[in-house]
Design a protein around this motif. Structure first.
Motif, short mmCIF file in Angstrom:
data_model
loop_
_atom_site.label_atom_id
_atom_site.label_comp_id
_atom_site.label_asym_id
_atom_site.label_seq_id
_atom_site.Cartn_x
_atom_site.Cartn_y
_atom_site.Cartn_z
N ALA A 79 0.84 -1.20 0.00
CA ALA A 79 0.00 0.00 0.00
C ALA A 79 0.87 1.25 0.00
O ALA A 79 0.59 2.23 -0.70
N ALA A 80 1.96 1.23 0.78
CA ALA A 80 2.89 2.36 0.82
C ALA A 80 3.54 2.58 -0.54
O ALA A 80 3.69 3.73 -1.00
N LEU A 81 3.92 1.49 -1.20
CA LEU A 81 4.55 1.64 -2.50
C LEU A 81 3.56 2.18 -3.54
O LEU A 81 3.92 3.01 -4.38
N ASP A 82 2.31 1.75 -3.46
CA ASP A 82 1.27 2.30 -4.34
C ASP A 82 1.10 3.80 -4.10
O ASP A 82 0.95 4.58 -5.05
N LEU A 83 1.10 4.19 -2.82
CA LEU A 83 0.96 5.62 -2.49
C LEU A 83 2.14 6.41 -3.04
O LEU A 83 1.97 7.51 -3.58
N TYR A 84 3.34 5.86 -2.92
CA TYR A 84 4.50 6.58 -3.44
C TYR A 84 4.44 6.69 -4.96
O TYR A 84 4.78 7.74 -5.54
N ALA A 85 3.98 5.63 -5.62
CA ALA A 85 3.85 5.68 -7.07
C ALA A 85 2.85 6.74 -7.51
O ALA A 85 3.00 7.35 -8.58
N THR A 86 1.85 7.00 -6.66
CA THR A 86 0.82 7.98 -6.98
C THR A 86 1.28 9.40 -6.68
O THR A 86 1.08 10.32 -7.50
N TYR A 87 1.89 9.60 -5.51
CA TYR A 87 2.16 10.96 -5.03
C TYR A 87 3.63 11.36 -5.08
O TYR A 87 3.96 12.55 -5.00
N GLU A 88 4.53 10.39 -5.12
CA GLU A 88 5.97 10.62 -5.21
C GLU A 88 6.50 11.50 -4.08
O GLU A 88 7.41 12.31 -4.27
N ARG A 89 5.92 11.35 -2.91
CA ARG A 89 6.44 12.05 -1.74
C ARG A 89 5.93 11.37 -0.48
O ARG A 89 4.97 10.60 -0.52
N LEU A 394 -0.60 4.10 10.39
CA LEU A 394 0.68 4.73 10.71
C LEU A 394 1.85 3.87 10.23
O LEU A 394 2.88 4.41 9.80
N ARG A 395 1.70 2.55 10.27
CA ARG A 395 2.74 1.67 9.72
C ARG A 395 2.87 1.87 8.21
O ARG A 395 3.99 1.88 7.67
N THR A 396 1.74 2.02 7.53
CA THR A 396 1.77 2.27 6.09
C THR A 396 2.46 3.59 5.79
O THR A 396 3.30 3.69 4.88
N ALA A 397 2.14 4.63 6.58
CA ALA A 397 2.78 5.93 6.38
C ALA A 397 4.27 5.87 6.71
O ALA A 397 5.10 6.52 6.05
N PHE A 398 4.63 5.10 7.73
CA PHE A 398 6.04 4.88 8.07
C PHE A 398 6.77 4.29 6.88
O PHE A 398 7.86 4.73 6.50
N ALA A 399 6.17 3.26 6.26
CA ALA A 399 6.79 2.63 5.10
C ALA A 399 6.87 3.61 3.92
O ALA A 399 7.89 3.64 3.20
N LEU A 400 5.81 4.38 3.71
CA LEU A 400 5.83 5.39 2.65
C LEU A 400 7.00 6.34 2.82
O LEU A 400 7.71 6.66 1.85
N ASN A 401 7.21 6.80 4.04
CA ASN A 401 8.29 7.75 4.27
C ASN A 401 9.66 7.12 4.06
O ASN A 401 10.59 7.78 3.57
N ARG A 402 9.81 5.84 4.41
CA ARG A 402 11.08 5.17 4.16
C ARG A 402 11.34 5.06 2.65
O ARG A 402 12.47 5.25 2.19
N LEU A 403 10.32 4.75 1.89
CA LEU A 403 10.46 4.67 0.44
C LEU A 403 10.80 6.04 -0.16
O LEU A 403 11.63 6.14 -1.07
N ALA A 404 10.16 7.08 0.36
CA ALA A 404 10.44 8.44 -0.14
C ALA A 404 11.87 8.85 0.20
O ALA A 404 12.56 9.46 -0.63
N GLU A 405 12.32 8.53 1.41
CA GLU A 405 13.70 8.86 1.81
C GLU A 405 14.70 8.13 0.91
O GLU A 405 15.73 8.69 0.49
N GLN A 406 14.41 6.86 0.64
CA GLN A 406 15.30 6.07 -0.21
C GLN A 406 15.40 6.68 -1.59
O GLN A 406 16.50 6.80 -2.16
N ALA A 407 14.27 7.13 -2.15
CA ALA A 407 14.27 7.73 -3.49
C ALA A 407 15.08 9.02 -3.50
O ALA A 407 15.80 9.32 -4.48
N ARG A 408 14.97 9.81 -2.42
CA ARG A 408 15.73 11.07 -2.35
C ARG A 408 17.23 10.82 -2.28
O ARG A 408 18.04 11.61 -2.78
N ASP A 409 17.61 9.71 -1.66
CA ASP A 409 19.04 9.42 -1.45
C ASP A 409 19.72 8.83 -2.68
O ASP A 409 20.94 8.77 -2.75
N GLN A 410 18.92 8.39 -3.65
CA GLN A 410 19.50 7.75 -4.84
C GLN A 410 20.10 8.77 -5.79
O GLN A 410 19.65 9.89 -5.89
#
Length: 410
Positions: A79-89, A394-410
């Motif tokens: 679900a977090a990855l789907d959210l990141y694919a939609t909003y990219e943040r 909140l766990r989903t949002a936690f995962a979303l933020n980890r994915l967003a941080e990872q994308a920023r660091d690449q």
């Protein structure tokens, strides 16, 4: 390897359920004076580190994936990855209702569960501001926040409380902006109505309401709460009667208004109020009543809120939760919000609609939320959680933020 493929592999090839159990045990272990218990905690900590290191060694982005697996289920991670694919943040502020959202009287003894409190702490430590957005009084909110989250966190300067559904904002640690009384900006056309209703609402009430209700200790809003247990048949009966009574008090307080005007106006605006009027033998046909323009102008600025078996309230439409959240974000310095908004009622729906209209976040609701809230959330991102389980989102949002941080660091 694509992110979706990595997640498939992560949750298929590793015992992520046990990993999460160790993480939860380490995070939520209560402080006890026992060498045996401490030994179990240290053993779990070592196993947790080892399992995370094993995941990190397998994947190129292993550290992030290890954190996802330790904090989120497979469904939450996808679900977090789907959210990141939609909003990219990621989420940069939490906007959270309390009653029947963070805590649920039917599931958690009206306390915020430890899992939820822990994830709020996790977000706080990551620098994500927290806005508690509630219809409760500021004193009630401050008390349980300090008890649950600790005085240091609440007074860190990164927590704000929108109280009484937007009449005031309390943000400790911000000098002259610590407390903003938004109702002070209203003019006499509205404040005079509230003064009149407040002064007469209990003294002039029928005996059933005087005995069955009490006034919530608000600074501005006028809220009748049942003396019976919230949600009970007795509470439902007295709040239905109180709602009609509040509408009729408004007729006395607004110049040139009469009972038919106020009943028709609010019946047309809210199907639940129309139903209450019918059930109480006070029905009126909104289409058959012409509300004078000057009366409608005042009523346009006053909200009558009906919460079944919980409250009957009048509030200013200009001081809703959206206005409060905007003020809180201003004090906190959140200029470009992408919020996680969690709530269950019509007042929370306004905030959800606001973030949707401004592309400023995502919304979540418990399964027992009002129908309109659930419709909105399901049509948006489908973030519906079980009663008392706010930590799931909140766990989903936690995962979303980890994915967003990872994308920023690449």
């Amino acid at each position: 390897m694509e992110r979706y493929d990595q997640l498939y592999s992560l949750y298929a090839d590793f015992d992520t359920g046990t990993l999460r159990a160790y993480q939860d045990f380490v995070d939520l272990f209560p402080p006890v004076d026992s060498r045996v218990a401490l030994g179990y905690w240290e053993q779990a900590s070592r196993r947790l580190r080892g399992d995370k290191e094993e995941i990190s060694a397998v994947f190129a982005e292993g550290e992030t994936l290890a954190e996802l697996a330790a904090h989120a289920t497979r469904e939450q991670a996808f679900a977090a990855l789907d959210l990141y694919a939609t909003y990219e943040r990621g989420v940069n502020v939490l906007v959270l209702d309390v009653d029947e959202t963070l805590r649920s009287a039917g599931q958690t003894d009206n306390e915020i569960p430890r899992e939820t409190l822990h994830f709020l702490t996790e977000f706080h430590e990551a620098g994500v501001p927290i806005v508690i957005c509630t219809g409760q009084t500021i004193e009630n909110v401050k008390g349980f926040l300090i008890q649950g989250l600790g005085n240091e966190l609440v007074h860190s300067g990164n927590v704000s409380v929108v109280y009484e559904a937007g009449t005031g904002v309390f943000t400790p640690g911000h000098g002259p902006d610590t407390k903003r009384l938004l109702y002070e900006d209203l003019d006499d056309a509205v404040t005079d109505v509230f003064d009149a209703v407040r002064s007469s609402i209990l003294p002039d009430a029928p005996e059933t309401i005087r005995r069955g209700c009490h006034l919530q200790g608000n600074e501005f809003n006028v809220t009748l709460k049942p003396n019976h247990e919230t949600g009970s048949d007795e509470a439902a009966a007295v709040i239905d009667e109180a709602t009609v009574y509040v509408l009729d008090l408004l007729a006395e307080a607004v110049p040139r208004a009469d009972v038919e005007h106020t009943r028709a106006y609010y019946a047309a605006a809210d199907p639940e109020i129309e139903r209450v009027l019918d059930d109480e033998g006070a029905s009126v046909d909104p289409a058959a009543v012409e509300v004078p323009d000057d009366v409608a102008t005042v009523l346009d600025r006053i909200d009558v809120a009906y919460y079944e078996a919980d409250a009957a309230e009048i509030a200013s439409r200009e001081l809703n939760k959206v206005a409060g959240v905007e003020a809180a974000l201003d004090v906190l310095g959140v200029d470009d919000p992408f919020a996680l908004v969690m709530g269950d009622s019509k007042s929370d729906l306004r905030v959800m609609e606001w973030i949707a209209e401004t592309d400023a976040g995502i919304a979540a609701a418990p399964e027992h939320a009002s129908g309109r809230v659930l419709d909105h959330v399901r049509e948006a991102d489908g973030l519906v959680f079980d009663a008392g389980a706010a930590d799931d989102v909140l766990r989903t949002a936690f995962a979303l933020n980890r994915l967003a941080e990872q994308a920023r660091d690449q």
